[in-house]
Design a protein around this motif. Structure first.
Motif, PDB file in Angstrom:
ATOM      1  N   GLU A   1       0.794  -1.300  -0.005  1.00  0.00           N
ATOM      2  CA  GLU A   1       0.174  -0.058   0.020  1.00  0.00           C
ATOM      3  C   GLU A   1       0.825   1.156   0.113  1.00  0.00           C
ATOM      4  OE1 GLU A   1      -4.025   0.409   2.322  1.00  0.00           O
ATOM      5  OE2 GLU A   1      -2.324   1.222   3.685  1.00  0.00           O
ATOM      6  N   MET A   2       0.547   2.236  -0.876  1.00  0.00           N
ATOM      7  CA  MET A   2       1.503   3.121  -1.097  1.00  0.00           C
ATOM      8  C   MET A   2       0.857   4.482  -1.068  1.00  0.00           C
ATOM      9  SD  MET A   2       3.952   4.403  -4.710  1.00  0.00           S
ATOM     10  CE  MET A   2       2.346   5.056  -5.363  1.00  0.00           C
ATOM     11  N   THR A   3       1.508   5.906  -0.739  1.00  0.00           N
ATOM     12  CA  THR A   3       1.102   6.952  -0.787  1.00  0.00           C
ATOM     13  C   THR A   3       2.102   7.656  -1.646  1.00  0.00           C
ATOM     14  OG1 THR A   3       1.734   7.698   1.395  1.00  0.00           O
ATOM     15  CG2 THR A   3      -0.529   7.023   1.130  1.00  0.00           C
ATOM     16  N   PHE A   4       1.807   8.540  -2.337  1.00  0.00           N
ATOM     17  CA  PHE A   4       2.927   9.194  -3.299  1.00  0.00           C
ATOM     18  C   PHE A   4       2.931  10.460  -3.275  1.00  0.00           C
ATOM     19  CE2 PHE A   4       4.599   8.947  -8.048  1.00  0.00           C
ATOM     20  CZ  PHE A   4       5.841   9.346  -7.652  1.00  0.00           C
ATOM     21  N   GLN A   5       3.865  11.650  -3.222  1.00  0.00           N
ATOM     22  CA  GLN A   5       3.625  12.872  -3.436  1.00  0.00           C
ATOM     23  C   GLN A   5       4.778  13.629  -4.163  1.00  0.00           C
ATOM     24  OE1 GLN A   5       3.560  14.785   0.482  1.00  0.00           O
ATOM     25  NE2 GLN A   5       4.815  16.588  -0.253  1.00  0.00           N
ATOM     26  N   VAL A   6       4.802  14.503  -4.971  1.00  0.00           N
ATOM     27  CA  VAL A   6       5.674  15.063  -5.629  1.00  0.00           C
ATOM     28  C   VAL A   6       5.627  16.654  -5.329  1.00  0.00           C
ATOM     29  CG1 VAL A   6       6.529  15.654  -8.013  1.00  0.00           C
ATOM     30  CG2 VAL A   6       5.558  13.329  -7.442  1.00  0.00           C
ATOM     31  N   ASP A   7       6.622  17.317  -5.044  1.00  0.00           N
ATOM     32  CA  ASP A   7       6.797  18.669  -4.878  1.00  0.00           C
ATOM     33  C   ASP A   7       7.389  19.484  -6.058  1.00  0.00           C
ATOM     34  OD1 ASP A   7       5.594  17.600  -2.455  1.00  0.00           O
ATOM     35  OD2 ASP A   7       7.369  18.686  -1.139  1.00  0.00           O
ATOM     36  N   LEU A   8       6.778  20.359  -6.756  1.00  0.00           N
ATOM     37  CA  LEU A   8       7.182  21.000  -7.957  1.00  0.00           C
ATOM     38  C   LEU A   8       7.462  22.275  -7.483  1.00  0.00           C
ATOM     39  CD1 LEU A   8       4.604  19.442 -10.496  1.00  0.00           C
ATOM     40  CD2 LEU A   8       7.194  18.768  -9.976  1.00  0.00           C
ATOM     41  N   ALA A   9       8.533  23.049  -8.130  1.00  0.00           N
ATOM     42  CA  ALA A   9       8.703  24.345  -8.167  1.00  0.00           C
ATOM     43  C   ALA A   9       8.133  24.984  -9.559  1.00  0.00           C
ATOM     44  CB  ALA A   9      10.187  24.733  -7.810  1.00  0.00           C
ATOM     45  N   THR A  10       7.186  25.815  -9.559  1.00  0.00           N
ATOM     46  CA  THR A  10       6.871  26.318 -10.663  1.00  0.00           C
ATOM     47  C   THR A  10       6.473  27.904 -10.709  1.00  0.00           C
ATOM     48  OG1 THR A  10       4.966  26.115 -12.481  1.00  0.00           O
ATOM     49  CG2 THR A  10       4.413  25.561 -10.102  1.00  0.00           C
ATOM     50  N   ARG A  11       6.445  28.536 -12.001  1.00  0.00           N
ATOM     51  CA  ARG A  11       6.133  29.855 -11.826  1.00  0.00           C
ATOM     52  C   ARG A  11       5.004  30.075 -12.884  1.00  0.00           C
ATOM     53  NH1 ARG A  11       8.461  32.148 -16.897  1.00  0.00           N
ATOM     54  NH2 ARG A  11       9.967  30.656 -17.648  1.00  0.00           N
ATOM     55  N   TYR A  12       4.170  29.136 -13.474  1.00  0.00           N
ATOM     56  CA  TYR A  12       3.112  29.435 -14.478  1.00  0.00           C
ATOM     57  C   TYR A  12       1.737  29.725 -13.663  1.00  0.00           C
ATOM     58  CZ  TYR A  12       6.863  27.655 -17.421  1.00  0.00           C
ATOM     59  OH  TYR A  12       8.090  27.339 -18.050  1.00  0.00           O
ATOM     60  N   SER A  13       1.263  30.691 -14.306  1.00  0.00           N
ATOM     61  CA  SER A  13      -0.307  30.681 -13.981  1.00  0.00           C
ATOM     62  C   SER A  13      -1.014  29.900 -15.006  1.00  0.00           C
ATOM     63  CB  SER A  13      -0.732  32.123 -14.068  1.00  0.00           C
ATOM     64  OG  SER A  13      -0.338  32.739 -15.386  1.00  0.00           O
ATOM     65  N   ALA A  14      -2.355  29.557 -14.501  1.00  0.00           N
ATOM     66  CA  ALA A  14      -3.230  29.071 -15.189  1.00  0.00           C
ATOM     67  C   ALA A  14      -3.582  29.365 -16.813  1.00  0.00           C
ATOM     68  CB  ALA A  14      -4.555  28.937 -14.569  1.00  0.00           C
ATOM     69  N   SER A  15      -3.423  30.912 -16.744  1.00  0.00           N
ATOM     70  CA  SER A  15      -3.766  31.266 -17.751  1.00  0.00           C
ATOM     71  C   SER A  15      -2.635  31.430 -18.994  1.00  0.00           C
ATOM     72  CB  SER A  15      -3.841  33.003 -17.680  1.00  0.00           C
ATOM     73  OG  SER A  15      -2.710  33.656 -17.169  1.00  0.00           O
ATOM     74  N   ALA A  16      -1.451  30.996 -18.509  1.00  0.00           N
ATOM     75  CA  ALA A  16      -0.339  30.657 -19.526  1.00  0.00           C
ATOM     76  C   ALA A  16      -0.231  29.447 -20.255  1.00  0.00           C
ATOM     77  CB  ALA A  16       0.893  31.151 -18.470  1.00  0.00           C
ATOM     78  N   ILE A  17      -0.468  28.388 -19.283  1.00  0.00           N
ATOM     79  CA  ILE A  17      -0.357  26.904 -20.057  1.00  0.00           C
ATOM     80  C   ILE A  17      -1.616  26.154 -19.726  1.00  0.00           C
ATOM     81  CG2 ILE A  17       2.073  27.014 -19.974  1.00  0.00           C
ATOM     82  CD1 ILE A  17       2.211  25.553 -17.413  1.00  0.00           C
ATOM     83  N   VAL A  18      -2.784  26.836 -19.381  1.00  0.00           N
ATOM     84  CA  VAL A  18      -3.955  26.074 -18.929  1.00  0.00           C
ATOM     85  C   VAL A  18      -4.073  24.758 -20.230  1.00  0.00           C
ATOM     86  CG1 VAL A  18      -5.724  27.432 -19.734  1.00  0.00           C
ATOM     87  CG2 VAL A  18      -6.248  25.806 -18.044  1.00  0.00           C
ATOM     88  N   ASP A  19      -4.257  23.377 -19.828  1.00  0.00           N
ATOM     89  CA  ASP A  19      -4.788  22.603 -20.690  1.00  0.00           C
ATOM     90  C   ASP A  19      -3.702  22.263 -21.496  1.00  0.00           C
ATOM     91  OD1 ASP A  19      -7.185  22.283 -19.689  1.00  0.00           O
ATOM     92  OD2 ASP A  19      -8.226  23.776 -21.112  1.00  0.00           O
ATOM     93  N   LYS A  20      -2.525  22.414 -21.414  1.00  0.00           N
ATOM     94  CA  LYS A  20      -1.280  22.462 -22.403  1.00  0.00           C
ATOM     95  C   LYS A  20      -0.264  21.811 -21.737  1.00  0.00           C
ATOM     96  CE  LYS A  20      -2.139  26.627 -25.146  1.00  0.00           C
ATOM     97  NZ  LYS A  20      -1.388  27.786 -25.709  1.00  0.00           N
ATOM     98  N   VAL A  21      -0.055  21.729 -20.556  1.00  0.00           N
ATOM     99  CA  VAL A  21       1.011  20.966 -19.797  1.00  0.00           C
ATOM    100  C   VAL A  21       0.491  20.124 -18.711  1.00  0.00           C
ATOM    101  CG1 VAL A  21       3.339  21.190 -18.315  1.00  0.00           C
ATOM    102  CG2 VAL A  21       2.760  22.631 -20.468  1.00  0.00           C
ATOM    103  N   THR A  22       0.267  18.883 -18.754  1.00  0.00           N
ATOM    104  CA  THR A  22      -0.247  18.153 -17.522  1.00  0.00           C
ATOM    105  C   THR A  22       0.986  17.264 -16.969  1.00  0.00           C
ATOM    106  OG1 THR A  22      -1.931  17.663 -19.103  1.00  0.00           O
ATOM    107  CG2 THR A  22      -1.689  16.027 -17.298  1.00  0.00           C
ATOM    108  N   PHE A  23       0.874  17.196 -15.662  1.00  0.00           N
ATOM    109  CA  PHE A  23       1.912  16.481 -14.799  1.00  0.00           C
ATOM    110  C   PHE A  23       1.259  14.937 -14.637  1.00  0.00           C
ATOM    111  CE2 PHE A  23       3.884  15.274 -10.965  1.00  0.00           C
ATOM    112  CZ  PHE A  23       4.892  15.304 -11.207  1.00  0.00           C
ATOM    113  N   LYS A  24       2.310  14.117 -14.746  1.00  0.00           N
ATOM    114  CA  LYS A  24       2.114  12.826 -14.554  1.00  0.00           C
ATOM    115  C   LYS A  24       3.106  11.953 -13.997  1.00  0.00           C
ATOM    116  CE  LYS A  24      -0.853  12.589 -18.779  1.00  0.00           C
ATOM    117  NZ  LYS A  24      -0.925  12.201 -20.292  1.00  0.00           N
ATOM    118  N   ALA A  25       2.478  11.118 -13.080  1.00  0.00           N
ATOM    119  CA  ALA A  25       3.543  10.230 -12.196  1.00  0.00           C
ATOM    120  C   ALA A  25       2.993   8.985 -12.101  1.00  0.00           C
ATOM    121  CB  ALA A  25       4.110  10.879 -10.998  1.00  0.00           C
ATOM    122  N   GLY A  26       3.947   7.934 -11.884  1.00  0.00           N
ATOM    123  CA  GLY A  26       3.275   6.496 -11.622  1.00  0.00           C
ATOM    124  C   GLY A  26       4.498   5.716 -11.182  1.00  0.00           C
TER     125      GLY A  26
END
Length: 231
Positions: free
Chosen positions: A108-133
Motif C-alpha cells: 500500500e503506497m502514498t505518493f507525493q511530488v513537490d514541484l517548483a513552478t512559476r506558471y499561472s493557469a492562464s499561461a499554459i492551461v490545458d497544455k502541460v499535464t503533470f503525470k507520475a506513476g
C-alpha cells in the motif's frame, strides 16, 4: 532546515516492526536532490514523443540538478527540467529504480511530488499535464519504426491519462505573478494505492510533464516522496 536525501526502511514506535528476515515495515523513499551535480539520488531524466529528425530549432532539452530559483530557498537544490518541442507533444520525465521489496508482494503506497513552478493557469492551461506513476518494469524511451521516440508505459497523451498513471494534474500555481512557488501533487488524492513489486523485489518510479506547449517549459522537482506498507 537543510534538505536531505534519504532512502531508508524506518522502524520506529508507532510504525511497523522490521528485522533482518522481514520487510513488513514502513518503507520510505524520499529524494530532495540536496547536493551538487552528483546529488541526483539515482534519478535519471529522459524525453519521449519527439521525432528523430527534430533539430535544434524545434527541440531543446536540458536536465540537471541546480540551485532553486529566486523566490525559493536559493541555497537548496532541485532537479531542473527544461523542454521545448515546437512540432508536437513531448514527455519530459525522471525515473528511478527502488529495490529491497519482497518479490511479487503487494504494498500500500502514498505518493507525493513537490514541484517548483512559476506558471499561472492562464499561461499554459490545458497544455502541460503533470503525470507520475510506479511500475514493475523500467520506464524507457524507445525509437519506433515511424521515427518517433516513444515512452513504453501507458501514460496517455496530453490531458488524457493512461493506465500506468497514478498522479495527474498540472504545473500551474494559484499565484498571479511569475515568481516560483512550490506546489504539492498527491497520487489518488492522498489516499493509498495498492501495487505489487516485480520478481526482483523492485519498483520503478517516473514523473514528468506531458506537454503540447510549443514554447519552453522550465520547472524543478523539489521533492519526491513515497511511503509503502507491506500488505
Amino acid at each position: 532546515m537543510k534538505k536531505y536525501i534519504l532512502i531508508a526502511i524506518l522502524a520506529a514506535a508507532g510504525l511497523w516492526s522490521c528485522n533482518e528476515d522481514s520487510l513488513d515495515a514502513s518503507i520510505t523513499v524520499d529524494s530532495n536532490f540536496q547536493s551538487s551535480a552528483v546529488g541526483r539520488d539515482g534519478w535519471i531524466h529522459g524525453y519521449a514523443g519527439y521525432a528523430a529528425t527534430a533539430d535544434t530549432t524545434q527541440l531543446d532539452t536540458v536536465a540537471a540538478t541546480a540551485l532553486l530559483p529566486r523566490g525559493l530557498d536559493t541555497t537548496q537544490y532541485g532537479y531542473r527540467i527544461l523542454s521545448r518541442y515546437s512540432k508536437g507533444n513531448m514527455f519530459a520525465y525522471l525515473k528511478k529504480r527502488v529495490s529491497g521489496f519482497t518479490p511479487n508482494k503487494s504494498y500500500e503506497m502514498t505518493f507525493q511530488v513537490d514541484l517548483a513552478t512559476r506558471y499561472s493557469a492562464s499561461a499554459i492551461v490545458d497544455k502541460v499535464t503533470f503525470k507520475a506513476g510506479v511500475s514493475r518494469i523500467e520506464p524507457v524511451t524507445t525509437k519506433l519504426t515511424s521515427g518517433i521516440y516513444a515512452f513504453n508505459l501507458d501514460k496517455g497523451t496530453g490531458t488524457q491519462v493512461g493506465k500506468d498513471v497514478l498522479l495527474s494534474g498540472n504545473i500551474t500555481s494559484t499565484n498571479p505573478d511569475s515568481r516560483y512557488y512550490t506546489i504539492l501533487r498527491y497520487s489518488n488524492d492522498g489516499q493509498p494505492v495498492t501495487l505489487t513489486s516485480n520478481e526482483k523485489g523492485e519498483l520503478w518510479f517516473y514523473a514528468g510533464t506531458d506537454s503540447d506547449y510549443k514554447d519552453t517549459t522550465v520547472f524543478y522537482f523539489d521533492r519526491i516522496i513515497a511511503r509503502f506498507k507491506e500488505l
